[in-house]
Design a protein around this motif. Structure first.
Motif, PDB file in Angstrom:
ATOM      1  N   PRO A   9     158.825  -2.034 168.674  1.00 44.00           N
ATOM      2  CA  PRO A   9     159.616  -2.898 167.792  1.00 44.00           C
ATOM      3  C   PRO A   9     160.739  -3.632 168.509  1.00 44.00           C
ATOM      4  N   TYR A  10     161.145  -3.153 169.694  1.00 40.24           N
ATOM      5  CA  TYR A  10     162.262  -3.783 170.400  1.00 40.24           C
ATOM      6  C   TYR A  10     161.829  -4.768 171.477  1.00 40.24           C
ATOM      7  N   LEU A  11     160.549  -4.788 171.800  1.00 44.93           N
ATOM      8  CA  LEU A  11     160.046  -5.675 172.850  1.00 44.93           C
ATOM      9  C   LEU A  11     160.963  -5.669 174.061  1.00 44.93           C
ATOM     10  N   THR A  12     161.187  -4.487 174.587  1.00 40.96           N
ATOM     11  CA  THR A  12     161.950  -4.364 175.824  1.00 40.96           C
ATOM     12  C   THR A  12     161.037  -4.738 176.989  1.00 40.96           C
ATOM     13  N   PRO A  13     161.596  -5.307 178.047  1.00 46.12           N
ATOM     14  CA  PRO A  13     163.020  -5.508 178.323  1.00 46.12           C
ATOM     15  C   PRO A  13     163.660  -6.743 177.686  1.00 46.12           C
ATOM     16  N   SER A  14     162.913  -7.607 177.004  1.00 45.30           N
ATOM     17  CA  SER A  14     163.483  -8.888 176.563  1.00 45.30           C
ATOM     18  C   SER A  14     164.704  -8.711 175.668  1.00 45.30           C
ATOM     19  N   SER A  15     164.639  -7.769 174.731  1.00 45.35           N
ATOM     20  CA  SER A  15     165.780  -7.590 173.826  1.00 45.35           C
ATOM     21  C   SER A  15     167.009  -7.085 174.567  1.00 45.35           C
ATOM     22  N   TRP A  16     166.816  -6.385 175.677  1.00 48.96           N
ATOM     23  CA  TRP A  16     167.970  -5.935 176.490  1.00 48.96           C
ATOM     24  C   TRP A  16     168.698  -7.123 177.095  1.00 48.96           C
ATOM     25  N   HIS A  17     168.022  -8.239 177.218  1.00 47.30           N
ATOM     26  CA  HIS A  17     168.571  -9.425 177.888  1.00 47.30           C
ATOM     27  C   HIS A  17     168.964 -10.525 176.903  1.00 47.30           C
ATOM     28  N   GLY A  18     169.286 -10.145 175.686  1.00 50.16           N
ATOM     29  CA  GLY A  18     169.839 -11.099 174.731  1.00 50.16           C
ATOM     30  C   GLY A  18     168.836 -11.992 174.042  1.00 50.16           C
ATOM     31  N   CYS A  19     167.539 -11.742 174.213  1.00 48.49           N
ATOM     32  CA  CYS A  19     166.531 -12.565 173.541  1.00 48.49           C
ATOM     33  C   CYS A  19     166.424 -12.164 172.076  1.00 48.49           C
ATOM     34  N   THR A  20     166.420 -13.143 171.205  1.00 51.22           N
ATOM     35  CA  THR A  20     166.211 -12.895 169.784  1.00 51.22           C
ATOM     36  C   THR A  20     164.921 -13.528 169.276  1.00 51.22           C
ATOM     37  N   THR A  21     164.291 -14.359 170.110  1.00 48.76           N
ATOM     38  CA  THR A  21     162.976 -14.934 169.801  1.00 48.76           C
ATOM     39  C   THR A  21     162.180 -15.026 171.093  1.00 48.76           C
ATOM     40  N   VAL A  22     160.920 -14.594 171.056  1.00 48.75           N
ATOM     41  CA  VAL A  22     160.037 -14.743 172.212  1.00 48.75           C
ATOM     42  C   VAL A  22     158.709 -15.322 171.740  1.00 48.75           C
ATOM     43  N   VAL A  23     158.099 -16.128 172.602  1.00 49.88           N
ATOM     44  CA  VAL A  23     156.790 -16.720 172.328  1.00 49.88           C
ATOM     45  C   VAL A  23     155.788 -16.105 173.289  1.00 49.88           C
ATOM     46  N   MET A  24     154.684 -15.580 172.746  1.00 50.05           N
ATOM     47  CA  MET A  24     153.667 -14.915 173.565  1.00 50.05           C
ATOM     48  C   MET A  24     152.342 -15.666 173.429  1.00 50.05           C
ATOM     49  N   GLY A  25     151.302 -15.117 174.042  1.00 51.16           N
ATOM     50  CA  GLY A  25     150.001 -15.777 174.002  1.00 51.16           C
ATOM     51  C   GLY A  25     149.843 -16.873 175.021  1.00 51.16           C
TER      52      GLY A  25
ATOM     53  N   LEU B  14     150.278  -8.383 163.174  1.00 46.80           N
ATOM     54  CA  LEU B  14     151.622  -8.484 163.742  1.00 46.80           C
ATOM     55  C   LEU B  14     152.678  -8.501 162.641  1.00 46.80           C
ATOM     56  N   ASP B  15     152.378  -9.210 161.561  1.00 42.15           N
ATOM     57  CA  ASP B  15     153.338  -9.376 160.471  1.00 42.15           C
ATOM     58  C   ASP B  15     153.666  -8.049 159.798  1.00 42.15           C
ATOM     59  N   ARG B  16     152.741  -7.110 159.846  1.00 36.55           N
ATOM     60  CA  ARG B  16     152.961  -5.820 159.186  1.00 36.55           C
ATOM     61  C   ARG B  16     153.857  -4.880 159.978  1.00 36.55           C
ATOM     62  N   LYS B  17     154.122  -5.192 161.238  1.00 35.56           N
ATOM     63  CA  LYS B  17     154.893  -4.286 162.090  1.00 35.56           C
ATOM     64  C   LYS B  17     156.388  -4.588 161.987  1.00 35.56           C
ATOM     65  N   PRO B  18     157.217  -3.542 161.863  1.00 34.88           N
ATOM     66  CA  PRO B  18     158.668  -3.769 161.911  1.00 34.88           C
ATOM     67  C   PRO B  18     159.089  -4.122 163.329  1.00 34.88           C
ATOM     68  N   ARG B  19     160.138  -4.958 163.454  1.00 37.75           N
ATOM     69  CA  ARG B  19     160.561  -5.365 164.793  1.00 37.75           C
ATOM     70  C   ARG B  19     162.011  -5.824 164.764  1.00 37.75           C
ATOM     71  N   ALA B  20     162.633  -5.773 165.919  1.00 37.18           N
ATOM     72  CA  ALA B  20     164.044  -6.135 166.037  1.00 37.18           C
ATOM     73  C   ALA B  20     164.242  -7.625 166.235  1.00 37.18           C
ATOM     74  N   ILE B  21     163.328  -8.282 166.950  1.00 39.29           N
ATOM     75  CA  ILE B  21     163.487  -9.701 167.255  1.00 39.29           C
ATOM     76  C   ILE B  21     162.263 -10.463 166.772  1.00 39.29           C
ATOM     77  N   ASP B  22     162.379 -11.782 166.692  1.00 35.45           N
ATOM     78  CA  ASP B  22     161.279 -12.618 166.228  1.00 35.45           C
ATOM     79  C   ASP B  22     160.262 -12.851 167.335  1.00 35.45           C
ATOM     80  N   ILE B  23     159.006 -12.979 166.925  1.00 34.05           N
ATOM     81  CA  ILE B  23     157.930 -13.304 167.859  1.00 34.05           C
ATOM     82  C   ILE B  23     157.154 -14.506 167.323  1.00 34.05           C
ATOM     83  N   GLY B  24     156.628 -15.293 168.244  1.00 34.02           N
ATOM     84  CA  GLY B  24     155.703 -16.367 167.910  1.00 34.02           C
ATOM     85  C   GLY B  24     154.463 -16.210 168.767  1.00 34.02           C
ATOM     86  N   ALA B  25     153.295 -16.561 168.224  1.00 36.71           N
ATOM     87  CA  ALA B  25     152.032 -16.365 168.930  1.00 36.71           C
ATOM     88  C   ALA B  25     151.333 -17.691 169.161  1.00 36.71           C
ATOM     89  N   GLN B  26     150.441 -17.695 170.152  1.00 33.42           N
ATOM     90  CA  GLN B  26     149.619 -18.857 170.455  1.00 33.42           C
ATOM     91  C   GLN B  26     148.150 -18.439 170.525  1.00 33.42           C
TER      92      GLN B  26
END
Length: 572
Positions: free
Chosen positions: A71-87, A137-149
């Protein structure tokens, strides 16, 4: 009464304008007031002496599997990221016909060096279609926003089956089906479509990944599906800095103009053509002057390999005497390696197994190898490379490499700047960062678990380019903040974030800038099944707020999980 008021911080609002001291009021998930805020709040935060900036938006990650268990998508959340784009780079996990799951895992492991055992254990396959994957993905709890491709490799394999690799040219019916799948994925909320056209991305069997040599008809057909969906970026990993470049860029320009699709290319300096990036930047500017929407993703430092005993690569891994130690506990292995006889055998033996020019480059490229200390220096002088040190110290470069690996209890790191370091300095990097039509990128969060750890780039960019760089000029803080907030968010139309102003998402970092920095990377065994990954932690983040709720305070998770899957472009 507001939910939160942040008082007296130095606000770098994400637009690039000059920083100012003020307050920020938050109600629910939105910023409602900026300036001198009157009244009270349920929580008031004293930000005196702190930099206050929007949460970072990272557009190049590979959390496609990890987003299903972490849910925290570390290490990105440790580095101040609040949105990440994957895929990115054409690889991902949907669409997938029943029975092809392991093949997609193997492809991800081969291309992005994410342990297959961790993916197999951590992913619960609840989908076949790309919309089904988004729903999972939408059903999972998470700390930061994600976008997919939508990933080209999975789409091509789904439509063409075993033909996806051997047949470079897809048939008309294949193209129509692929375009329909991409359109469906975008309409369900994907932010874009990604593909790989680089010779460095291969399957476990050594074949180029599906779509590497896809023809213009296939790419144009898919772009037409994107046009019908009404949004989406076409992200592309390419070898344009190794090729003639112009013909490839011509069809990319034509595609963008004809279908109105933004195209985002990865761009680095390459040793074989160290000035070619300038030609590509000029070509992109020319394409856009003709009506295209072509952009380059650029990194704030090198694409740097980390060679270590626990990782995927190091200079002695093929030596018989080293391979004989592979099954030993770490402490015993290091004790044996310190034995003079074992040391000399490992250094002087010929490597076994596969070799060739590429292996020699990675494992004997002493002119590109440096000791990475703590704190890490990513812009070392040429005199610090093992080849130059060996001359100056009257030693073999192998001895220097061996000693480096044995440092820190056998956890030492050799830094191998693969790209963006032909000149032994970051002036080309600075040139690319400042060029028009570029976006900050390159973190590869979640990927290359055994050999690269560039996920710290958002923190590095601020601390190094904004404060610490000694070999050349710094860059303005307000500009740096803008480039990894509003600028990166805008590529995918995420216009509801990246700015501190009323109406925007309350995604905010509170930073003690004097203390902002990164630790040396280290290996952790914290993926599912205890699989390894390189991680890198940060200092200086006093608080990260996502959608109005603090998710980290002084580096510790608060337990709040306000993040979500972002479906498509977002308006303020």
């Amino acid at each position: 009464m507001h939910d939160i008021i942040i008082r007296g911080g130095s606000i770098h609002d994400g637009t690039g304008r000059e920083a100012f001291t003020g307050d920020i009021a938050i109600a629910g998930d939105r910023i409602v007031e900026v300036g001198q805020v009157e009244g009270r709040a349920k929580r008031e935060i004293d930000a005196g002496g702190l930099m206050v900036a929007p949460g970072w938006v990272d557009i190049h990650t590979h959390y496609d599997g990890q987003a299903l268990w972490d849910p925290y998508l570390t290490p990105s959340s440790w580095h101040g990221c609040t949105t990440v784009v994957m895929g990115n780079c054409g690889v991902g996990f949907a669409p997938v016909p029943p029975g092809q799951e392991d093949w997609l895992i193997g492809l991800m492991e081969s291309v992005e060096d994410i342990p297959g055992a961790a993916l197999a254990d951590g992913i619960e396959w609840e989908w076949e279609s790309f919309p089904g994957y988004l729903n999972a993905l939408d059903r999972k709890p998470r700390a930061i926003d994600i976008g997919a491709q939508v990933p080209h490799c999975a789409v091509r394999a789904y439509v063409m089956g075993d033909r996806c690799i051997d047949e470079e040219t897809a048939g008309e019916d294949d193209i129509r089906k692929m375009a329909d799948i991409v359109q469906e994925g975008l309409e369900a909320g994907a932010l874009g479509f990604s593909t790989s056209r680089t010779i460095f991305h291969k399957t476990k069997d050594g074949a180029y990944v599906p779509g590497t040599y896809a023809g213009a008809a296939e790419m144009f057909g898919i772009a037409n599906g994107m046009r019908k969906a009404g949004h989406g970026v076409l992200e592309m990993a390419t070898d344009l800095t190794l090729k003639a470049g112009k013909p490839e860029l011509d069809w990319i320009r034509d595609l963008s103009i004809r279908y109105g699709v933004p195209v985002s290319l990865l761009l680095f300096q390459n040793d074989e053509a160290p000035t070619k990036y300038r030609d590509l930047l000029a070509g992109i500017a020319e394409a856009n002057a003709e009506g295209g929407k072509v952009y380059a993703q650029v990194s704030g430092r090198t694409a740097g390999l980390l060679l270590c005993l626990d990782g995927s690569l190091h200079p002695f891994q093929g030596k018989p005497s080293c391979r004989a130690l592979a099954g030993l506990p770490h402490e015993e292995k290091i004790a044996r390696m310190k034995d003079p006889a074992v040391r000399e055998a490992i250094i002087t033996e010929e490597s076994g197994g596969r070799g060739g020019e590429m292996a020699d480059f990675f494992l004997k490229g002493w002119h590109k190898m440096f000791r990475l200390g703590d704190p890490p220096n990513y812009e070392p002088d040429r005199a610090e490379c093992f080849a130059e040190r060996a001359k100056a110290e009257g030693r073999r470069p192998e001895d220097i490499a061996y000693d480096t690996l044995l440092e820190f209890g056998g956890r030492g790191l050799i830094y191998f700047p693969l790209l963006n370091y032909s000149d032994y300095g970051f002036e080309p990097v600075k040139e690319m960062l400042q060029a028009p039509y570029t976006h900050f990128s390159g973190s590869d969060g979640g990927a290359h678990c055994g050999v690269i750890c560039d996920v710290s780039l958002p923190t590095f960019n601020m601390a190094y380019w904004g404060r610490d760089r000694k070999k050349g000029g710094l860059l303005p803080l307000e500009w740096l903040v803008h480039r990894q907030t509003q600028s990166t968010a805008s590529l995918h139309g995420l216009n509801d974030r990246g700015v501190i102003a009323p109406g925007y998402l309350a995604d905010i970092n509170l930073i003690d800038f004097a203390k902002l920095g990164i630790e040396a990377p280290r290996m952790a065994w914290d993926l599912p099944t205890g699989a390894r990954r390189l991680i890198q932690k940060a200092s200086g983040y006093r608080m990260t707020i996502k959608a109005g709720r603090p998710i980290l305070e002084d580096g510790e998770a608060t337990g709040e999980l306000p993040g979500k899957l972002v479906r498509g472009p977002q308006a303020v």
